[in-house]
Design a protein around this motif. Structure first.
Motif, PDB file in Angstrom:
ATOM      1  N   ILE A 289      22.180  58.812  58.842  1.00 30.42           N
ATOM      2  CA  ILE A 289      22.394  59.268  57.472  1.00 30.42           C
ATOM      3  C   ILE A 289      23.126  60.592  57.535  1.00 30.42           C
ATOM      4  O   ILE A 289      22.820  61.437  58.383  1.00 30.42           O
ATOM      5  CB  ILE A 289      21.056  59.400  56.703  1.00 30.42           C
ATOM      6  N   GLU A 290      24.117  60.776  56.674  1.00 31.12           N
ATOM      7  CA  GLU A 290      24.759  62.084  56.564  1.00 31.12           C
ATOM      8  C   GLU A 290      24.356  62.718  55.247  1.00 31.12           C
ATOM      9  O   GLU A 290      24.452  62.092  54.182  1.00 31.12           O
ATOM     10  CB  GLU A 290      26.283  61.998  56.648  1.00 31.12           C
TER      11      GLU A 290
ATOM     12  N   CYS B  36      27.775  64.606  52.542  1.00 28.65           N
ATOM     13  CA  CYS B  36      28.869  64.039  53.346  1.00 28.65           C
ATOM     14  C   CYS B  36      30.250  64.518  52.929  1.00 28.65           C
ATOM     15  O   CYS B  36      31.190  64.447  53.727  1.00 28.65           O
ATOM     16  CB  CYS B  36      28.822  62.510  53.308  1.00 28.65           C
TER      17      CYS B  36
ATOM     18  N   GLY C  94      33.506  62.751  54.057  1.00 27.54           N
ATOM     19  CA  GLY C  94      32.947  61.747  54.942  1.00 27.54           C
ATOM     20  C   GLY C  94      33.434  61.669  56.375  1.00 27.54           C
ATOM     21  O   GLY C  94      33.130  60.686  57.051  1.00 27.54           O
TER      22      GLY C  94
ATOM     23  N   SER D 182      30.673  60.806  58.950  1.00 26.01           N
ATOM     24  CA  SER D 182      30.192  59.446  58.691  1.00 26.01           C
ATOM     25  C   SER D 182      31.188  58.411  59.191  1.00 26.01           C
ATOM     26  O   SER D 182      30.804  57.398  59.790  1.00 26.01           O
ATOM     27  CB  SER D 182      29.957  59.239  57.188  1.00 26.01           C
TER      28      SER D 182
ATOM     29  N   LEU E 144      30.589  55.718  62.108  1.00 27.31           N
ATOM     30  CA  LEU E 144      30.795  54.304  61.806  1.00 27.31           C
ATOM     31  C   LEU E 144      31.691  53.662  62.859  1.00 27.31           C
ATOM     32  O   LEU E 144      31.396  52.578  63.372  1.00 27.31           O
ATOM     33  CB  LEU E 144      31.416  54.186  60.409  1.00 27.31           C
TER      34      LEU E 144
ATOM     35  N   VAL F  82      25.618  53.575  59.023  1.00 30.70           N
ATOM     36  CA  VAL F  82      25.601  54.896  58.393  1.00 30.70           C
ATOM     37  C   VAL F  82      25.371  54.790  56.888  1.00 30.70           C
ATOM     38  O   VAL F  82      25.975  53.947  56.219  1.00 30.70           O
ATOM     39  CB  VAL F  82      26.933  55.641  58.641  1.00 30.70           C
TER      40      VAL F  82
ATOM     41  N   ALA G   6      25.965  57.349  53.854  1.00 30.68           N
ATOM     42  CA  ALA G   6      26.555  58.640  53.482  1.00 30.68           C
ATOM     43  C   ALA G   6      25.987  59.072  52.144  1.00 30.68           C
ATOM     44  O   ALA G   6      25.999  58.300  51.180  1.00 30.68           O
ATOM     45  CB  ALA G   6      28.070  58.528  53.405  1.00 30.68           C
TER      46      ALA G   6
ATOM     47  N   ALA H 164      34.475  59.353  50.488  1.00 28.01           N
ATOM     48  CA  ALA H 164      33.928  58.951  51.785  1.00 28.01           C
ATOM     49  C   ALA H 164      34.076  57.448  51.997  1.00 28.01           C
ATOM     50  O   ALA H 164      34.452  56.994  53.084  1.00 28.01           O
ATOM     51  CB  ALA H 164      32.460  59.364  51.885  1.00 28.01           C
TER      52      ALA H 164
ATOM     53  N   ALA I 295      36.340  55.570  54.882  1.00 24.94           N
ATOM     54  CA  ALA I 295      35.751  54.609  55.819  1.00 24.94           C
ATOM     55  C   ALA I 295      36.567  53.320  55.851  1.00 24.94           C
ATOM     56  O   ALA I 295      36.828  52.759  56.928  1.00 24.94           O
ATOM     57  CB  ALA I 295      34.307  54.317  55.439  1.00 24.94           C
TER      58      ALA I 295
ATOM     59  N   LEU J 187      31.309  51.565  53.744  1.00 19.15           N
ATOM     60  CA  LEU J 187      30.340  52.616  54.063  1.00 19.15           C
ATOM     61  C   LEU J 187      29.299  52.665  52.953  1.00 19.15           C
ATOM     62  O   LEU J 187      29.623  53.028  51.821  1.00 19.15           O
ATOM     63  CB  LEU J 187      31.052  53.967  54.183  1.00 19.15           C
TER      64      LEU J 187
ATOM     65  N   THR K 243      26.743  54.161  50.502  1.00 20.69           N
ATOM     66  CA  THR K 243      26.620  55.524  50.001  1.00 20.69           C
ATOM     67  C   THR K 243      25.477  55.604  48.999  1.00 20.69           C
ATOM     68  O   THR K 243      25.060  54.600  48.426  1.00 20.69           O
ATOM     69  CB  THR K 243      27.922  55.992  49.308  1.00 20.69           C
TER      70      THR K 243
END
Length: 200
Positions: free
Chosen positions: A59-60, A63, A66, A69, A73, A79, A81, A92, A96, A104, A106
């Motif tokens: 976990i970020e 972020c 990003g 993250s 990934l 992940v 984010a 982010a 990704a 990603l 989120t």
């Protein structure tokens, strides 16, 4: 931009100050820190680029656009984010897709009012999130709740005032802290950043 010998294309707003929302600032002095690509994010991303993260649940926190993250990934991690701003999560997720070819996950996350059961993660990531003392206090409570047994957190920080209080609170809670200094280049100059490794 190169990270760990690989090229990344990270989209971020051109001018963060143009995103300041007067109502948000009046309510809780919220500023769009998320919109900049900070040296700490570069340092944390460089640290992650050398890791095999296959099967790691990460976990970020905060972020922003990003980069850490996205690197995690690409290195194989699962992940999540998180940020306090929906716009940050959109950037982010876009970055990704462009750089990892994957979606990603989120989520909006308020460090001061996190879910009662926030989940547990093998790896907690954060870059330059300790710029206000109130954030240090909230994160010193949240990070231990997020860490799975045997998990670790990597927190990159350029030496902000809140970082010392954050690390001291974690040590009082029985967590171990180790630190390494990393040098990154941004805008043609070298910047020193500490990456703190926190574990149970």
């Amino acid at each position: 931009m190169p990270v760990g010998g690989e090229e990344y294309r990270i989209l971020h707003p051109e001018a963060a100050e143009a995103l300041i929302d007067e109502a948000d600032f009046e309510r809780d002095e919220r500023l769009p820190y998320w919109a900049d690509l900070w040296p700490s994010a570069l340092a944390l991303a460089g640290r992650l680029a050398a890791e095999d993260l296959r099967g790691v649940r990460a976990i970020e926190l905060g972020c922003g656009v990003g980069l850490p993250s996205v690197v995690a990934l690409r290195r194989g991690a699962e992940v999540l984010a998180t940020d306090h701003y929906r716009a940050a999560l959109d950037f982010a997720a876009h970055n990704a897709r462009v750089n990892a070819g994957r979606e990603l996950p989120t989520a909006l996350l308020d460090w001061h009012s996190p879910p009662r059961e926030p989940g547990s993660f093998d790896l907690v990531l954060a870059a330059d999130v300790l710029y206000e003392r109130r954030h240090a206090e909230a994160l010193s409570r949240l990070v231990p709740r997020l860490l799975a047994l045997g998990g670790e957190a990597l927190v990159a920080d350029p030496g902000r005032e809140g970082c010392a209080a954050f690390l001291a609170a974690l040590e009082r809670a029985g967590l171990r802290v180790g630190s390494e200094r990393r040098a990154v280049r941004q805008g043609g100059r070298g910047v020193g950043v500490y990456v703190h490794r926190i574990s149970r």
